[in-house]
Enzyme design. Structure first.
Site, PDB file in Angstrom:
ATOM      1  N   PHE A  86       1.287  40.265  -6.032  1.00  0.00           N
ATOM      2  CA  PHE A  86       2.304  39.529  -4.842  1.00  0.00           C
ATOM      3  C   PHE A  86       1.431  39.769  -3.696  1.00  0.00           C
ATOM      4  O   PHE A  86       1.149  40.662  -3.198  1.00  0.00           O
ATOM      5  CB  PHE A  86       3.687  40.485  -4.899  1.00  0.00           C
TER       6      PHE A  86
ATOM      7  N   GLY B  23       1.236  42.013   8.646  1.00  0.00           N
ATOM      8  CA  GLY B  23       1.837  42.850   7.752  1.00  0.00           C
ATOM      9  C   GLY B  23       3.402  43.024   7.781  1.00  0.00           C
ATOM     10  O   GLY B  23       4.226  42.099   7.240  1.00  0.00           O
ATOM     11  N   SER B  24       4.117  43.845   8.691  1.00  0.00           N
ATOM     12  CA  SER B  24       5.458  43.693   9.091  1.00  0.00           C
ATOM     13  C   SER B  24       5.941  42.377   9.396  1.00  0.00           C
ATOM     14  O   SER B  24       6.850  41.995   9.174  1.00  0.00           O
ATOM     15  CB  SER B  24       5.688  44.887  10.009  1.00  0.00           C
TER      16      SER B  24
ATOM     17  N   GLY C 279      11.552  44.420  -4.532  1.00  0.00           N
ATOM     18  CA  GLY C 279      10.590  45.268  -4.455  1.00  0.00           C
ATOM     19  C   GLY C 279      11.047  46.433  -3.476  1.00  0.00           C
ATOM     20  O   GLY C 279      10.743  47.734  -3.742  1.00  0.00           O
ATOM     21  N   ARG C 280      12.013  46.463  -2.430  1.00  0.00           N
ATOM     22  CA  ARG C 280      12.483  47.550  -1.701  1.00  0.00           C
ATOM     23  C   ARG C 280      13.346  48.332  -2.601  1.00  0.00           C
ATOM     24  O   ARG C 280      13.410  49.695  -2.485  1.00  0.00           O
ATOM     25  CB  ARG C 280      13.098  46.911  -0.639  1.00  0.00           C
TER      26      ARG C 280
ATOM     27  N   GLN D 107       4.941  73.190   1.438  1.00  0.00           N
ATOM     28  CA  GLN D 107       5.094  74.303   2.297  1.00  0.00           C
ATOM     29  C   GLN D 107       5.551  75.389   1.331  1.00  0.00           C
ATOM     30  O   GLN D 107       4.907  76.628   1.238  1.00  0.00           O
ATOM     31  CB  GLN D 107       5.977  73.899   3.571  1.00  0.00           C
TER      32      GLN D 107
ATOM     33  N   GLY E  21       2.905  76.685  -1.078  1.00  0.00           N
ATOM     34  CA  GLY E  21       1.919  77.498  -0.285  1.00  0.00           C
ATOM     35  C   GLY E  21       0.441  76.948  -0.608  1.00  0.00           C
ATOM     36  O   GLY E  21       0.044  75.528  -0.857  1.00  0.00           O
TER      37      GLY E  21
ATOM     38  N   GLU F 106       6.839  47.639   1.899  1.00  0.00           N
ATOM     39  CA  GLU F 106       7.934  46.884   1.764  1.00  0.00           C
ATOM     40  C   GLU F 106       8.959  46.910   3.007  1.00  0.00           C
ATOM     41  O   GLU F 106      10.010  46.996   2.974  1.00  0.00           O
ATOM     42  CB  GLU F 106       8.770  47.231   0.490  1.00  0.00           C
ATOM     43  N   GLY F 107       8.281  47.038   4.203  1.00  0.00           N
ATOM     44  CA  GLY F 107       9.044  47.107   5.299  1.00  0.00           C
ATOM     45  C   GLY F 107       8.854  48.659   5.829  1.00  0.00           C
ATOM     46  O   GLY F 107       9.454  49.410   5.220  1.00  0.00           O
TER      47      GLY F 107
END
Lengths: 86, 376
Positions: free
Chosen positions: B120, B128-129, B235-236, B330, B333, B357-358
């Protein structure tokens, strides 16, 4: 039929853009309502609400420009469905 | 578009495939920055390349609820594989939804079988966005079209055989099907990504690529609100579902580690601050899954509200996955800081999910815009 279709379309546009009045001949592009997102929502709404599939050659901005234009678009597709029904 | 839906047996099969066959290979694929031929072949055997294609083409014909579950399971095992699958799936779906009979007939079977993989191609170095800023051009000629431009970060681009390319035509942005090997098309594989490292991305250079008239997919000049937006919506949903998978993987790994790691005279999981992390992960996982389910249900109903529901699902799930992955590292560790640990891979992959995708910021803007519009 025309009145009912136009009413549904008008109410959808009004609800999405929070306008209380909208003439069927008003150019909604000129009001700044149309962008890619709203155009997609409109196509989804028209196809879902009226049970139609809009063909590629009908997906042009002028067919989404006014409530009247969208009503005509829907009625052409509904007529196609009716003609092809057994 | 009607589908045959998704059976409980399908869902079980997705889970077992992801857990038993794909997850054990994820660290190796991540390290090698590629998916092996054996895994690609396994996806063919299980017909996952045709998830959104009809049975007569060899596909699974899933509804969006089934598709979301599939992508949660694959995302739980390996975000790179999920990325490859969705890039391919939205190309296949776009042809099914917007293609003419000849396009559907030509492309569906090879795409469903995985003989041909889809890419795609929307993003450009300076678009981009802001997809409306794209500069690739499609010039009409006597024989069809000529494409020029540069596409970047194309997931699966290094192995794709058919590219769905968005370019600016005289009547507006339009979508074109460009086969690999087309004269003037150069594919440049990229490596060294932070996350989804095995998704085999590539840049594309299009230098006077000649295309036949039938390469145009969907309405000319109206490709953004139709082909592009509808494909990105799927896609989202996949990214959101994949993030539910990341959340679940972080939760699973954290529960295991907390139960087995001794800290002083207690187990790690007995500490209240660790339990707070677990509680947040468990709650976020459940909430993200519900949001995905709602978005998928609305997409199946072709409801205009599906678009905003999918944004919300993607926004919540991707930011929650980033939080959960950070907590999982975290909690583990030093063990969470090795290249091959599940939390470390989830941490790198989750951050990518907030960008593709945004981006998170774009999602915040559009969700707020929609909220203002919906206020009565």
């Amino acid at each position: 039929m025309t009145t009912a279709v136009a009413t549904d379309i008008r109410e959808f546009v009004q609800r999405k853009h929070r306008v209380s009045e909208l003439e069927d001949s008003t150019d909604i592009f000129a009001l700044g309502f149309i962008n890619s997102l709203f155009a997609m929502q409109l196509v989804l709404f028209l196809e879902n609400r009226f049970g139609i599939r809009i063909p590629n050659d009908e997906l042009v901005l002028d067919n989404l420009r006014t409530v009247t234009a969208m009503t005509g678009l829907v009625e052409r597709q509904l007529a196609t469905v009716t003609r092809s029904a057994p | 578009m009607t589908t045959t839906g998704t059976s409980p047996a399908d869902l079980t099969a997705f889970h077992r495939l992801a857990r038993d066959e794909l997850a054990p290979l994820a660290a190796e694929m991540d390290a090698e920055e590629r998916v092996s031929r054996a895994v690609l072949a396994r996806l063919t055997e299980t017909r996952l390349w045709g998830a959104l294609l009809p049975a007569e083409a060899g596909g699974l014909d899933l509804d969006m609820r089934g598709f979301a579950v599939l992508h949660e399971e694959i995302g739980r095992a390996c975000s790179s594989l999920r990325s490859l699958l969705v890039a391919h799936s939205i190309v296949a779906w776009a042809i099914r939804r917007w293609g003419c009979a000849e396009q559907v007939s030509s492309w569906s079977a090879p795409l469903a079988s995985g003989r041909l993989l889809g890419g795609f191609c929307l993003t450009e170095p300076d678009a981009g966005s802001d997809a409306a800023a794209l500069t690739a051009t499609a010039t009409p000629t006597e024989d069809g079209w000529v494409l020029d431009g540069h596409k970047t970060w194309i997931t699966g681009g290094a192995i794709a055989g058919l590219f769905l390319v968005f370019a600016r035509a005289p009547r507006g942005v339009s979508a074109f099907l460009v086969a690999a090997g087309t004269p003037g098309l150069r594919v440049i594989p990229r490596t060294g990504l932070l996350g989804v490292r095995a998704s085999m991305p590539a840049d594309l250079e299009l230098d006077a690529c000649p295309l036949r008239p039938e390469a145009l997919l969907g309405p000319e000049g109206f490709g953004m609100p139709t082909v592009m937006m509808s494909a990105l919506d799927i896609g989202r949903l996949s990214v959101a579902a994949g993030c539910v998978g990341i959340l679940q993987a972080c939760l699973d790994a954290s529960l295991d580690h907390a139960a087995n790691r001794r800290h002083g005279d207690r187990m790690l999981g007995d500490h209240q601050l660790v339990r707070r992390m677990i509680a947040n992960m468990a709650t976020d996982t459940a909430a993200a899954r519900l949001l995905c389910g709602e978005a998928a249900r609305l997409q199946d109903a072709a409801d205009p509200g599906a678009i905003a529901a999918t944004w919300r699902a993607k926004y919540f799930a991707s930011t929650a996955a980033t939080r959960a992955a950070a907590d999982a590292v975290q909690l583990h560790g030093a063990a969470g800081c090795t290249a091959t640990s599940v939390p470390a891979r989830c941490y790198r992959d989750a951050k990518i999910m907030e960008i593709i995708e945004g981006s998170t910021e774009i999602q915040q803007l559009v969700i707020a815009h929609e909220a203002y519009g919906e206020r009565r």
